[in-house]
Design a protein around this motif. Structure first.
Motif, mmCIF file in Angstrom:
data_model
loop_
_atom_site.group_PDB
_atom_site.id
_atom_site.type_symbol
_atom_site.label_atom_id
_atom_site.label_comp_id
_atom_site.label_asym_id
_atom_site.label_seq_id
_atom_site.Cartn_x
_atom_site.Cartn_y
_atom_site.Cartn_z
ATOM 1 N N CYS A 27 0.191 52.192 6.678
ATOM 2 C CA CYS A 27 1.812 52.739 7.824
ATOM 3 C C CYS A 27 2.442 52.692 9.095
ATOM 4 O O CYS A 27 1.612 52.202 10.217
ATOM 5 C CB CYS A 27 0.881 54.343 8.355
ATOM 6 S SG CYS A 27 0.925 55.074 6.858
ATOM 7 N N PRO A 28 3.612 51.653 8.896
ATOM 8 C CA PRO A 28 4.396 51.469 9.928
ATOM 9 C C PRO A 28 4.367 52.838 11.398
ATOM 10 O O PRO A 28 4.213 53.372 10.844
ATOM 11 C CB PRO A 28 5.831 51.054 9.834
ATOM 12 C CG PRO A 28 6.067 52.097 8.595
ATOM 13 C CD PRO A 28 4.593 52.125 8.102
ATOM 14 N N GLY A 29 4.395 52.475 12.377
ATOM 15 C CA GLY A 29 4.590 53.324 13.159
ATOM 16 C C GLY A 29 6.010 52.480 15.051
ATOM 17 O O GLY A 29 6.749 51.799 13.906
ATOM 18 N N ALA A 30 5.968 53.242 15.978
ATOM 19 C CA ALA A 30 6.653 53.136 16.842
ATOM 20 C C ALA A 30 7.128 51.762 17.461
ATOM 21 O O ALA A 30 7.855 51.076 17.714
ATOM 22 C CB ALA A 30 7.406 54.063 17.427
ATOM 23 N N LEU A 31 5.729 51.405 17.595
ATOM 24 C CA LEU A 31 4.831 50.191 17.819
ATOM 25 C C LEU A 31 3.886 49.440 16.873
ATOM 26 O O LEU A 31 4.391 47.919 16.922
ATOM 27 C CB LEU A 31 3.990 50.577 18.869
ATOM 28 C CG LEU A 31 4.331 51.519 19.951
ATOM 29 C CD1 LEU A 31 2.987 51.676 20.398
ATOM 30 C CD2 LEU A 31 5.324 51.242 21.020
ATOM 31 N N ARG A 32 3.997 49.237 15.688
ATOM 32 C CA ARG A 32 3.605 48.834 15.041
ATOM 33 C C ARG A 32 4.756 48.538 13.988
ATOM 34 O O ARG A 32 5.273 49.751 12.940
ATOM 35 C CB ARG A 32 2.738 49.328 13.625
ATOM 36 C CG ARG A 32 2.053 48.222 13.000
ATOM 37 C CD ARG A 32 1.026 48.730 11.946
ATOM 38 N NE ARG A 32 -0.500 49.048 12.289
ATOM 39 C CZ ARG A 32 -1.012 49.661 11.790
ATOM 40 N NH1 ARG A 32 -0.982 49.896 10.380
ATOM 41 N NH2 ARG A 32 -2.587 49.247 12.101
ATOM 42 N N LEU A 33 5.588 47.499 14.218
ATOM 43 C CA LEU A 33 6.738 47.408 13.108
ATOM 44 C C LEU A 33 6.591 47.184 11.727
ATOM 45 O O LEU A 33 5.303 46.287 12.094
ATOM 46 C CB LEU A 33 7.533 46.813 13.305
ATOM 47 C CG LEU A 33 8.629 46.984 15.100
ATOM 48 C CD1 LEU A 33 9.184 46.236 15.931
ATOM 49 C CD2 LEU A 33 8.439 48.528 14.907
ATOM 50 N N HIS A 34 7.373 47.512 10.307
ATOM 51 C CA HIS A 34 6.740 46.586 9.007
ATOM 52 C C HIS A 34 7.909 45.712 9.262
ATOM 53 O O HIS A 34 9.448 45.755 9.900
ATOM 54 C CB HIS A 34 6.785 47.949 8.660
ATOM 55 C CG HIS A 34 6.850 47.387 7.283
ATOM 56 N ND1 HIS A 34 5.510 46.786 6.601
ATOM 57 C CD2 HIS A 34 8.023 47.485 6.033
ATOM 58 C CE1 HIS A 34 5.639 46.752 4.687
ATOM 59 N NE2 HIS A 34 7.549 46.920 5.083
ATOM 60 N N SER A 35 7.475 44.714 7.955
ATOM 61 C CA SER A 35 8.284 43.054 7.805
ATOM 62 C C SER A 35 9.217 43.848 7.082
ATOM 63 O O SER A 35 8.541 44.007 6.226
ATOM 64 C CB SER A 35 8.018 42.311 8.085
ATOM 65 O OG SER A 35 8.508 41.664 7.738
ATOM 66 N N ALA A 36 10.016 43.982 6.847
ATOM 67 C CA ALA A 36 10.378 44.002 5.239
ATOM 68 C C ALA A 36 11.723 42.988 5.001
ATOM 69 O O ALA A 36 12.488 42.973 6.236
ATOM 70 C CB ALA A 36 11.603 45.744 5.545
ATOM 71 N N ASP A 37 12.730 43.232 4.248
ATOM 72 C CA ASP A 37 13.726 42.658 3.683
ATOM 73 C C ASP A 37 14.903 42.360 4.560
ATOM 74 O O ASP A 37 15.308 41.458 4.289
ATOM 75 C CB ASP A 37 13.844 42.568 2.030
ATOM 76 C CG ASP A 37 13.095 41.379 1.029
ATOM 77 O OD1 ASP A 37 12.041 41.074 2.337
ATOM 78 O OD2 ASP A 37 13.568 40.951 -0.326
ATOM 79 N N ASP A 38 15.346 43.566 4.207
ATOM 80 C CA ASP A 38 16.299 43.811 5.767
ATOM 81 C C ASP A 38 16.338 43.883 7.370
ATOM 82 O O ASP A 38 17.025 44.340 8.014
ATOM 83 C CB ASP A 38 17.468 45.072 5.329
ATOM 84 C CG ASP A 38 16.024 46.236 5.244
ATOM 85 O OD1 ASP A 38 14.841 45.418 5.447
ATOM 86 O OD2 ASP A 38 16.844 47.800 5.278
#
Length: 454
Positions: A27-38
């Motif tokens: 799960c992403p968070g405010a500090l752990r950012l998720h990489s998406a196509d946008d």
């Protein structure tokens, strides 16, 4: 301050098969950012969905200056920023911390607390569970061990009206009146004093972690515990009388419109708010994001509804946008098979009242905005709820329409709980509507029929 996202999880086990989790959740968070196509995605946990007016302003600025110009509301009443640049993590973290939206870096992903959003505002409910949410959040952030909870572990606090009790909480508190509450976990429930409810909820979360360690399966959620490893409330330090019939109450969410003398409820079309729409919510004593991709505005009267309607927010229960949700879809999600937000919009090609010319640039027809590279503020492109694009109130059935969720792949991210109409994209460019193959051009009729079938 960015952390790499874990790999894609293994397939879901077959019924009866033991689920083994050999890593932390993704799960992403405010500090752990998720990489998406946008671009990068940040998810902000908002206990009870609560935001101050200042926090709303800061998030509106962040969507314009760092993101894609919109704030997404999740099915847990949390907020997401999309289209973030790869190098914005430190700037975003500082902004959120200064706004009071990052009170505990170690616990920021585990503050998953859903509470009845109209509680304390409309005179309904047996207790103001928003107060429970604040107390539970304080307990949660004060317990070092609680940081080991999964980012998917969910606390649900229902004030007795039944609007959120069915949202699949791992730990659910229900106000029952008379200064008492019911604590539900793993299909069992005990009754205890309301004053003890928040601390008891945290205690059984600790009991879950103990059960998960004993099981050795790395469970993230209570329902993932294998047989024979249930959460033991007594061992968790929770005492109370067993509930005679541990059933959760069921009730509707707040309808768009007036909530009592000093609050309003509105919905965000497809769960996304432009920066302008965020600012249109103000002034407010408090803003609460809801699990139905809406907003409760405390300190606002009926005289504010026309302006909110003009801003493109859903202010009436008979709006064509009411009950319509969608996952991110293309182009933001690589796993999606379609631009489901465009196909879900009542104004998209093939739907009555389509707003755009098919020859227009894609971003001017889509409910979403241009990607992070364009970095310009979005104008509200969605139709206002005052112009119904599907049959109007006179043509609607008396019974409420089922919620409908458009999904770009079989994961069905963000789908509603309970009964809902499933619209799933297929590799061939068409859809399955509740499992029935449906050409994209036939979606309006098929979806309307499915939503009205009981």
């Amino acid at each position: 301050m960015l952390a790499a996202m874990p790999p894609t999880p293994p397939p879901t086990p077959e019924p009866g098969e033991r689920r083994i989790r050999d890593r932390g959740d993704a799960c992403p968070g405010a500090l752990r950012l998720h990489s998406a196509d946008d671009g990068r995605l940040a998810r902000l946990r908002l206990p009870g969905g609560r935001l101050t007016s200042r926090q709303v302003e800061i998030l509106a600025d962040a969507t314009e200056n760092l993101g894609d110009g919109r704030l997404s509301i999740t099915s847990r009443g949390n907020a997401e920023l999309r289209g973030l640049a790869d190098d914005c993590g430190a700037e975003l973290a500082a902004l959120l911390a200064e706004a009071g939206l990052l009170p505990s870096p170690t616990h920021e992903r585990v503050r998953n607390i859903v509470a009845s959003p109209a509680s304390g505002l409309d005179g309904l409910g047996a207790a103001d569970v928003q107060l429970w949410a604040r107390e539970l959040d304080t307990h949660l952030r004060s317990a070092p061990w609680a940081a080991a909870l999964s980012g998917r572990f969910l606390f649900v606090l229902d004030d007795g009206r039944g609007d959120v009790a069915g949202l699949g909480g791992d730990v659910t508190l229900v106000a029952v009146g008379g200064g008492e509450a019911e604590l539900h976990v793993g299909g069992r429930a005990v009754r205890l004093a309301s004053s003890d409810a928040p601390s008891a909820a945290l205690a059984v979360a600790g009991g879950f972690l103990a059960a998960a360690r004993k099981a050795g399966t790395g469970a993230w959620r209570v329902r993932e515990l294998p047989e024979g490893y249930a959460v033991d409330m007594a061992e968790s330090g929770v005492t109370g009388l067993p509930a005679a019939a541990p059933e959760l109450p069921q009730g509707p969410p707040p309808a768009p419109g007036v909530l009592g003398p000093g609050a309003l409820s509105v919905l965000a079309p497809l769960g996304r708010l432009t920066a302008a729409q965020l600012r249109a919510l103000l002034p407010a004593e408090e803003v609460r994001l809801t699990p139905w991709r809406g907003v409760v505005v405390a300190g606002a009267g009926a005289d504010r509804l026309p302006a909110l309607d003009a801003a493109g927010l859903v202010t009436r229960p008979d709006s064509p946008w009411a009950g319509v949700t969608a996952c991110t879809g293309r182009p933001g999600c690589a796993k999606s098979l379609a631009d489901v937000r465009a196909d879900a919009a009542p104004g998209c090609p093939g739907h009555p009242g389509h707003l755009g010319d098919p020859g227009q640039p894609e971003h001017s027809r889509r409910p979403g905005r241009p990607g992070p590279a364009e970095r310009r503020p979005a104008a509200p492109l969605l139709p206002g709820p005052a112009a119904p694009l599907l049959p109007g109130p006179a043509a609607r059935p008396a019974a409420p329409l089922l919620p409908v969720h458009f999904s770009g792949c079989e994961r069905r991210c963000g789908h509603p709980h309970g009964a809902w109409t499933d619209v799933l994209a297929t590799a061939g460019g068409d859809y399955l509507v509740d499992g029935v193959p449906t050409p994209r051009t036939a979606l309006p009729e098929a979806v309307t029929a499915a939503r009205t079938t009981r």
